[in-house]
Design an enzyme around this catalytic site. Structure first.
Site, mmCIF file in Angstrom:
data_model
loop_
_atom_site.group_PDB
_atom_site.id
_atom_site.type_symbol
_atom_site.label_atom_id
_atom_site.label_comp_id
_atom_site.label_asym_id
_atom_site.label_seq_id
_atom_site.Cartn_x
_atom_site.Cartn_y
_atom_site.Cartn_z
ATOM 1 N N GLY A 296 0.703 -1.149 0.025
ATOM 2 C CA GLY A 296 -0.170 -0.131 -0.050
ATOM 3 C C GLY A 296 0.679 1.332 -0.037
ATOM 4 O O GLY A 296 0.210 2.386 0.251
ATOM 5 N N ASP A 297 2.087 1.288 -0.312
ATOM 6 C CA ASP A 297 3.063 2.394 -0.149
ATOM 7 C C ASP A 297 4.295 2.162 -1.148
ATOM 8 O O ASP A 297 4.052 1.285 -2.078
ATOM 9 C CB ASP A 297 3.418 2.640 1.148
ATOM 10 C CG ASP A 297 3.599 4.498 1.337
ATOM 11 O OD1 ASP A 297 4.295 4.917 0.461
ATOM 12 O OD2 ASP A 297 3.232 4.946 2.222
ATOM 13 N N ASP A 298 5.283 2.887 -0.984
ATOM 14 C CA ASP A 298 6.347 2.732 -1.694
ATOM 15 C C ASP A 298 6.992 1.422 -1.617
ATOM 16 O O ASP A 298 7.087 0.907 -0.698
ATOM 17 C CB ASP A 298 7.520 3.644 -1.412
ATOM 18 C CG ASP A 298 7.146 5.058 -1.519
ATOM 19 O OD1 ASP A 298 6.584 5.436 -2.583
ATOM 20 O OD2 ASP A 298 7.561 5.932 -0.671
#
Length: 472
Positions: A251-253
């Site tokens: 859900g992110d980098d």
């Protein structure tokens, strides 16, 4: 005949010019060949210390006692803690030097869903506080400090953070302290993490901080695409890091290279440098495949990434920073990247992120320079680039070469407060980057001519053909 010979001669001279226009650097892959999978002379199973793999019994004491026992073998060649098939519920536990934590096939280490089983520890000195809240932070599920020769590996076992309880606390704004990582190793050297699946981390998944000689290879990292801040691998104020053959969907980098936060990172002054990323595949619906920052106040340099594939993602390459960060990002080289269904291929943001407190210096401006991206192919890309530097603090020597993107937007590029060069970029790069790289500016572009000499990538022939055609 004479004309044909002349064209060939011009092509040869051009190649010679490219090869000689900068000092020769050898970026060795030897770092990624280093492993420390030594056979440990002593081995025990977690079951010998009373652990029960039913997914219900809390085994924190069993892990702690097993590792305490194995510490007696640290100076006798080290030891291995074997985790057999089963679901082994536990709170946080600490590793020791000269240890191999081995997860067998179908072994799952489960993070407890009770926050009390994750102790609160001091904030990192380069951050000055917890990343999400002032004060301390929850210790990672698997933690180590001041260690040497640590291996976390197995036969494709799983480390499951059961992060949904933490995501709910975050979304409901009921956290008391910053969420924990799955694995954090601090002030350590000689680290290998391999052949595992990391699942549903409460926060970042793998966080080597103040570390040297770190290898992360052949891991799969998974979390829901809407899970908050579930970064995959975050080298932080660390050097000589190799990441290769990984699949990450979170859900992110997917990878975020960091080095401290504002005045705390500036004062701590430990950069992240010599970071190699090979053969990375993944997706992120909200963030970047490879990000630098936004916490980069100690500096980031010598980042090489190649053979990359991102799909169904928000952005591929991103640099995030802000006034007040200070520090630098320089000497970054990305090559051989394939993109599919990506919103923004390349994004630089000069006004990103929050600050730890009101003591930061707004005049501490970051230096962003010598960023080279080459040999990129992209299909179904919404925007080629959104490059936003800082007014009065241009990002400079941004070099783009041999990039072909199938872009749906009529505004392919949007650039401000950046300066650089480009060759053979489609759609054509924005005005601040339109000046040609070759032959006048090859020395302004990090590693570009050197990579031409050493590279055997699939687009090299087309690149040279285009280059020679341009001189006809």
């Amino acid at each position: 005949m004479a004309k044909h010979f002349l064209l060939q001669l011009v092509g040869v001279l051009l190649v010679l010019t490219l090869i000689s226009c900068g000092p020769w650097r050898v970026w060795s892959s030897s770092l990624c060949k280093q492993t420390n999978l030594e056979v440990r002379p002593h081995s025990v199973s977690i079951t010998e210390f009373g652990a029960v793999g039913d997914g219900v019994t809390l085994n924190t004491k069993a892990f702690q006692n097993a590792i305490f026992y194995l510490n007696s073998f640290a100076d006798k060649g080290g030891a291995k803690l074997f985790v057999p098939a089963g679901r082994w519920l536990t709170g946080s536990f600490d590793l020791i030097s000269h240890l191999t934590l081995w997860l067998d096939k179908d072994a799952v280490i489960l993070g407890s869903t009770n926050p009390d089983d994750w102790p609160v520890v001091d904030p990192l000195p380069s951050y000055g506080r917890g990343r999400e809240l002032p004060g301390g932070r929850h210790k990672s599920l698997i933690y180590g400090q001041d260690l040497t020769d640590v291996v976390i590996t197995g036969n494709n076992g799983t480390i499951d953070g059961q992060g949904s309880i933490w995501w709910s606390l975050f979304r409901n704004k009921t956290l008391d302290y910053t969420r924990p990582h799955l694995v954090e190793l601090m002030n350590s050297a000689g680290v290998l993490i391999s052949n595992l699946t990391f699942l549903d981390s409460p926060f970042w998944n793998i966080h080597p901080v103040y570390c040297s000689q770190v290898t992360v290879k052949k891991v799969k990292i998974l979390a829901p695409l809407d899970s908050p801040n579930t970064d995959g691998i975050d080298p932080d104020s660390s050097d000589n890091v190799c990441i290769e053959d990984c699949y990450i969907s979170t859900g992110d980098d997917l990878i975020a290279i960091k080095s401290g936060w504002d005045e705390y990172g500036i004062a701590f002054g430990r950069p992240s440098t010599n970071i190699i990323i090979n053969r990375l595949t993944g997706r992120t619906a909200t963030s970047a495949g490879i990000a630098i920052g936004s916490e980069m106040s100690g500096g980031v340099s010598e980042v090489h990434a190649q053979d990359i594939r991102f799909f169904d993602s928000y952005s591929a390459i991103r640099i995030k920073t802000s006034p007040g960060r200070g520090g630098y990002v320089r000497n970054v080289f990305v090559s051989n990247m394939t993109l599919e269904n990506v919103d923004i291929a390349i994004r630089f943001t000069g006004t990103y992120g929050d600050h730890p407190d009101d003591k930061f210096d707004p005049n501490a401006l970051p230096l962003i320079e010598k960023i080279t991206i080459k040999d990129v192919i992209g299909q179904n890309i919404k925007r080629a680039g959104l490059l936003e530097g800082i007014e009065g603090d241009n990002f400079v020597n941004i070099c783009l070469s041999n990039i072909i993107l199938n872009v749906s937007s009529s505004y392919s590029w949007n650039c401000s407060n950046v300066q650089g060069y480009s060759d053979f970029v489609s759609p054509e790069a924005c005005k601040p980057l339109k000046e040609r790289i070759f032959p006048e500016h090859c020395s302004d572009c990090y590693n570009l001519s050197n990579h031409l000499q050493s590279s055997n990538n699939q687009t090299r022939g087309a690149w040279l053909l285009s280059c020679r055609t341009n001189f006809r």
